[in-house]
Design a protein around this motif. Structure first.
Motif, short mmCIF file in Angstrom:
data_model
loop_
_atom_site.label_atom_id
_atom_site.label_comp_id
_atom_site.label_asym_id
_atom_site.label_seq_id
_atom_site.Cartn_x
_atom_site.Cartn_y
_atom_site.Cartn_z
N ASN A 188 0.82 -1.25 0.02
CA ASN A 188 0.03 -0.08 -0.12
C ASN A 188 0.95 1.33 0.06
N CYS A 189 0.89 1.99 -1.06
CA CYS A 189 1.68 3.25 -1.22
C CYS A 189 1.69 4.35 -0.48
N ILE A 190 2.14 4.29 0.91
CA ILE A 190 1.76 5.60 1.75
C ILE A 190 2.54 6.76 1.21
N GLU A 191 3.75 6.39 0.52
CA GLU A 191 4.61 7.60 -0.12
C GLU A 191 3.71 8.43 -1.01
N SER A 192 2.89 7.86 -1.72
CA SER A 192 2.44 8.61 -2.87
C SER A 192 1.18 9.68 -2.18
N LEU A 193 1.05 9.24 -0.70
CA LEU A 193 0.09 10.39 0.02
C LEU A 193 0.69 11.50 0.53
N VAL A 194 1.95 11.28 1.05
CA VAL A 194 2.71 12.18 1.77
C VAL A 194 3.92 12.88 1.17
N CYS A 195 4.36 12.53 -0.05
CA CYS A 195 5.54 13.17 -0.47
C CYS A 195 5.61 12.75 -2.28
N CYS A 196 6.60 13.65 -2.76
CA CYS A 196 6.63 13.70 -4.38
C CYS A 196 8.21 13.92 -4.52
N PHE A 197 8.32 13.78 -5.85
CA PHE A 197 9.73 13.97 -6.53
C PHE A 197 9.47 15.33 -7.11
N MET A 198 10.43 16.24 -7.37
CA MET A 198 10.23 17.39 -8.18
C MET A 198 11.40 17.87 -9.08
N GLU A 199 11.19 17.92 -10.16
CA GLU A 199 12.46 18.07 -11.12
C GLU A 199 12.75 19.51 -11.20
N GLU A 214 8.27 8.30 -16.11
CA GLU A 214 8.24 9.42 -16.91
C GLU A 214 6.87 9.63 -17.66
N ARG A 215 6.04 8.63 -17.74
CA ARG A 215 4.69 8.80 -18.36
C ARG A 215 3.83 9.43 -17.33
N TYR A 216 4.06 9.43 -15.97
CA TYR A 216 3.47 10.03 -14.81
C TYR A 216 3.98 11.51 -14.58
N LEU A 217 4.78 11.94 -15.07
CA LEU A 217 5.05 13.43 -14.77
C LEU A 217 3.98 14.38 -15.02
N VAL A 218 3.98 15.20 -14.03
CA VAL A 218 3.03 16.38 -13.94
C VAL A 218 3.61 17.85 -14.07
N ASN A 219 3.25 18.54 -15.14
CA ASN A 219 3.68 20.02 -14.75
C ASN A 219 3.09 20.83 -13.70
N THR A 220 3.54 21.34 -12.80
CA THR A 220 2.83 22.12 -11.84
C THR A 220 2.19 23.27 -12.28
N HIS A 221 2.77 23.80 -13.43
CA HIS A 221 2.24 25.24 -13.84
C HIS A 221 1.60 26.48 -12.65
N GLY A 222 2.55 26.10 -11.50
CA GLY A 222 2.17 26.88 -10.29
C GLY A 222 1.02 26.55 -9.45
N ARG A 223 0.48 25.18 -9.96
CA ARG A 223 -0.65 24.75 -9.25
C ARG A 223 -0.47 23.45 -8.58
N LEU A 224 0.60 23.74 -7.39
CA LEU A 224 1.31 22.56 -6.66
C LEU A 224 0.40 21.80 -5.84
N LYS A 225 -0.36 22.33 -5.16
CA LYS A 225 -1.44 21.47 -4.24
C LYS A 225 -2.36 20.73 -5.17
N GLU A 226 -2.97 21.34 -6.03
CA GLU A 226 -3.88 20.68 -7.00
C GLU A 226 -3.19 19.51 -7.96
N ASN A 227 -1.85 19.64 -8.38
CA ASN A 227 -1.42 18.70 -9.20
C ASN A 227 -0.84 17.53 -8.27
N PHE A 228 -0.29 18.01 -7.04
CA PHE A 228 0.09 16.86 -5.93
C PHE A 228 -1.22 15.99 -5.54
N LEU A 229 -2.42 16.46 -5.40
CA LEU A 229 -3.28 15.72 -5.08
C LEU A 229 -3.66 14.58 -6.37
N ASN A 230 -3.47 15.20 -7.60
CA ASN A 230 -3.80 14.27 -8.84
C ASN A 230 -2.67 13.41 -9.53
N LEU A 231 -1.76 13.40 -8.50
CA LEU A 231 -0.60 12.75 -9.09
C LEU A 231 -0.75 11.13 -8.92
#
Length: 269
Positions: A188-199, A214-231
């Motif tokens: 059960n991936c707890i890591e995906s709920l509490v942290c992320c990698f940023m390039e 790399e298929r799962y990369l998301v560009n934040t475009h300044g929307r850090l919280k929104e994109n983190f929740l959608n990783l």
């Protein structure tokens, strides 16, 4: 910080190659973040002033000089030892990270002896397919250990852990999980709920342990919280073979993994 972050880790590549790494670390500390860093150790002595005040540095160590230099480059082993000696006088926790390959599979006892000598902990992980990303498809086939030899090495770590070797930072549950490599074993991936990698380009992702992350990369475009929740991750994800598995084992309520994480990050805070 606004999202409640407590820790930040700089990795790479080699983060100490950045000329401004000291400024970045200083800024993070002023913002109240606990700073961790992954390094191959070769630039530590040159950057002691810049890394002063960080909480922990993980240094890659693959075996004795002949083995480490074969894998990492001539002269790198001595630079790791120099880094260890230089860091002894600073209040920085040092951890070895050893990638188990066919070239160092017989030298696990050496790693443990060196960890005891310098009073540092050690994490172990197998060579994984993701290490070939950007380096050519032959990297995995060149370095991957045979399964029997690998399990013998993990079996040795399990025996040492049972004897009370506290320099092995894995929990017993974590070692049993690593023993199963390369057979898929979901967690059960707890890591995906509490942290992320940023390039550096501000793109973010959950984890790089699975192939084609790399298929799962998301560009934040300044929307850090929104994109983190959608990783997102592959479902089910069965590629957890690094030290991060200790965190993910919390999802299976492994008490020894919980205790290990608390001792490492919370006990003295």
């Amino acid at each position: 910080e606004k999202l409640g972050a407590k820790f930040i880790k700089f990795s790479g590549g080699e983060p100490l190659l950045r000329d401004d790494i000291g400024e970045i670390i200083s800024y993070c500390r002023k913002r109240g973040l606990i700073v961790l860093l992954n390094s191959n150790g070769t630039l530590v002595c040159e950057k002691l002033k810049e890394i002063g005040g960080i909480e922990e540095i993980q240094i890659s160590l693959d075996g004795p000089e002949s083995v480490h230099d074969y894998i990492r480059g001539k002269g790198t082993y001595n630079k790791v030892i120099q880094a260890l000696e230089s860091l002894k006088g600073l209040n920085i926790n040092v951890v070895f990270t050893t990638v188990i390959s066919k070239y160092n599979i017989e030298f696990i006892p050496f790693i443990l002896e060196l960890a005891e000598k310098y009073k540092v902990g050690a994490y172990f992980q197998p060579v994984t397919q993701d290490m070939s990303n950007g380096c050519g498809a032959n990297v995995f086939s060149e370095f991957a250990p045979d399964i029997d030899g690998y399990r013998k090495a993990i079996g040795l770590l399990i025996k040492e852990k049972r004897k009370g070797n506290h320099f092995i930072l894995h929990s017993m549950s974590g070692l049993r999980h690593l023993y199963c490599w390369p057979i898929p074993r979901s967690v059960n991936c707890i890591e995906s709920l509490v942290c992320c990698f940023m390039e550096p380009d501000s793109s973010m992702f959950v984890c790089n342990m699975f192939p084609h992350y790399e298929r799962y990369l998301v560009n934040t475009h300044g929307r850090l919280k929104e994109n983190f929740l959608n990783l997102s991750l592959p479902h089910p994800c069965t590629e957890c073979w690094a030290s991060d598995v200790e965190l993910n084992l919390l999802g299976k309520f492994k008490l020894d993994a919980m205790w290990g994480i608390w001792k490492r990050f919370c006990k003295n805070k």
